[in-house]
Design a protein around this motif. Structure first.
Motif, PDB file in Angstrom:
ATOM      1  N   ARG A  89     -12.052  -5.480  -2.474  1.00 28.35           N
ATOM      2  CA  ARG A  89     -11.241  -4.322  -2.094  1.00 28.35           C
ATOM      3  C   ARG A  89     -12.000  -3.452  -1.103  1.00 28.35           C
ATOM      4  NH1 ARG A  89     -12.065   0.481  -4.920  1.00 28.35           N
ATOM      5  NH2 ARG A  89      -9.874   0.971  -4.603  1.00 28.35           N
TER       6      ARG A  89
ATOM      7  N   GLU B 239     -12.920   3.113   1.481  1.00 27.39           N
ATOM      8  CA  GLU B 239     -13.074   3.918   2.682  1.00 27.39           C
ATOM      9  C   GLU B 239     -13.798   5.216   2.369  1.00 27.39           C
ATOM     10  OE1 GLU B 239      -9.340   4.494   4.540  1.00 27.39           O
ATOM     11  OE2 GLU B 239      -9.054   2.387   5.047  1.00 27.39           O
TER      12      GLU B 239
ATOM     13  N   PHE C 201       0.816  -1.213   0.000  1.00 25.59           N
ATOM     14  CA  PHE C 201       0.000   0.000   0.000  1.00 25.59           C
ATOM     15  C   PHE C 201       0.851   1.265   0.000  1.00 25.59           C
ATOM     16  CE2 PHE C 201      -2.484   2.870   3.056  1.00 25.59           C
ATOM     17  CZ  PHE C 201      -3.088   3.570   2.016  1.00 25.59           C
TER      18      PHE C 201
ATOM     19  N   THR D 285      -6.658  -1.737  -6.302  1.00 26.03           N
ATOM     20  CA  THR D 285      -6.014  -1.279  -5.078  1.00 26.03           C
ATOM     21  C   THR D 285      -6.819  -1.669  -3.840  1.00 26.03           C
ATOM     22  OG1 THR D 285      -7.126   0.865  -5.218  1.00 26.03           O
ATOM     23  CG2 THR D 285      -4.968   0.672  -6.274  1.00 26.03           C
ATOM     24  N   HIS D 286      -6.188  -1.540  -2.680  1.00 30.18           N
ATOM     25  CA  HIS D 286      -6.808  -1.840  -1.383  1.00 30.18           C
ATOM     26  C   HIS D 286      -7.418  -3.238  -1.363  1.00 30.18           C
ATOM     27  CE1 HIS D 286      -6.240   2.149   0.331  1.00 30.18           C
ATOM     28  NE2 HIS D 286      -6.569   2.644  -0.832  1.00 30.18           N
TER      29      HIS D 286
ATOM     30  N   ASP E  95      -4.085  -4.151   0.648  1.00 31.22           N
ATOM     31  CA  ASP E  95      -4.425  -3.326   1.804  1.00 31.22           C
ATOM     32  C   ASP E  95      -3.892  -4.012   3.069  1.00 31.22           C
ATOM     33  OD1 ASP E  95      -6.509  -0.978   2.553  1.00 31.22           O
ATOM     34  OD2 ASP E  95      -6.581  -2.534   4.094  1.00 31.22           O
TER      35      ASP E  95
END
Length: 298
Positions: A170, A173, A128, A152-153, A193
């Motif tokens: 994923r 947030e 990350f 991502t994440h 993540d």
């Protein structure tokens, strides 16, 4: 038909910021030469994702890092934990003082050189963000140079090698943390993540995991035999676009790292006989194994 997967896990060496390991000068600036280098903590999740993929689907996993020769130890650490088949270190003086952009250009060249000289890549795993930079830019910037899809994440994933598809969960947030499921074609770039947790539900996966661990112990003991080092010439990189000259980031100032406050109160004493008696009296409950707060030691 069984499809052999090819994965690369990117990792970086960072100063060991654990208590007692990090060294500062009198102005509070980090002394890298006196501070041990360890694998970036967030890269451990990328390492685990690459290992899970290897356990479930087989194939070949290589480690890659950009940095000074000492980063070979970081790749050795990754080999021990992810059971890497081999490692690639991108290293020479022309790469020194790179910001995230110059680092991404170099890593991109390393991945392209790998594909030209070794094999086509299916998956690239990255952490990350780094403990010393905290930008989270290098992984996405490297992927941008490859022109691949990026997820991502990532907190969970699996791959269908025959369909050449990645399916991942994923973490998103916002006002409320949400989890979304996405799919992407291979080749693909995965940024894990810190919430990522590998899973090995099948007995065959757990057995494979154990076998890989045993095989890697011998390989890691002779890590240098499985390490390839490429410099900027090998990577066909122009020195004007890498290292300090190729880094557009300008650092306006550097603030000293504040020393962590003490979590306990301390009483300063002189080593006289009377004062030492007070110390022994204070320590007696602890030595007795009782409750130091109530003085009820037996």
């Amino acid at each position: 038909m069984e499809v052999s997967m090819r994965s690369i896990v990117l990792t970086k060496g960072v100063p060991d910021f654990s208590e007692g390991a990090v060294s500062f000068d009198e102005d509070g600036h980090l002394e890298r030469g006196k501070t041990p280098t360890v694998m970036n903590p967030n890269d451990e999740f990328a390492v685990q994702a690459a290992l899970q993929t290897k356990v479930r689907h087989g194939g070949h996993v290589s480690g890659m890092s950009m940095g000074p020769p000492g980063y070979a130890e970081v790749l050795e650490e990754a080999m021990e934990s992810v059971y890497l088949d081999d490692s690639y270190l991108l290293s020479d003086r022309e790469l020194a003082a790179s910001d995230t952009w110059a680092t991404a250009i170099t890593l991109n060249a390393g991945l392209e050189t790998y594909q030209e000289q070794v094999a086509e890549i299916d998956l690239v795993f990255a952490g990350f963000k780094t403990a010393d930079g905290e930008t989270g830019q290098t992984g996405p910037q490297t992927c941008w140079g490859m022109d691949w899809p990026i997820v991502t994440h990532v907190i969970a994933l699996d791959v269908d090698p025959e369909e050449r598809r990645l399916r991942a969960k994923r973490l998103v947030e916002g006002d409320v943390d949400e989890i979304e499921t996405v799919e992407a074609p291979l080749p693909c770039f995965v940024v894990t993540d810190p919430e990522f947790e590998p899973t090995y539900r099948k007995a065959s996966h757990r057995l494979t995991h154990k076998q890989l661990r045993a095989e890697t112990q011998e390989r890691a003991a002779n890590h240098e035999e499985h390490l390839t080092t490429w410099d900027h010439v090998d990577l066909n990189l122009d020195p004007d676009y890498i290292g300090l000259d190729g880094s557009p980031t300008i650092v306006s100032s550097v603030d000293p790292i504040p020393k962590a406050p003490s979590e306990r109160e301390a009483t300063m004493i002189d080593p006289g006989e009377d004062d030492m008696g007070e110390v022994l009296e204070e320590m007696h409950p602890f030595a007795a194994g009782g409750d130091a707060g109530t003085g009820t030691g037996d």
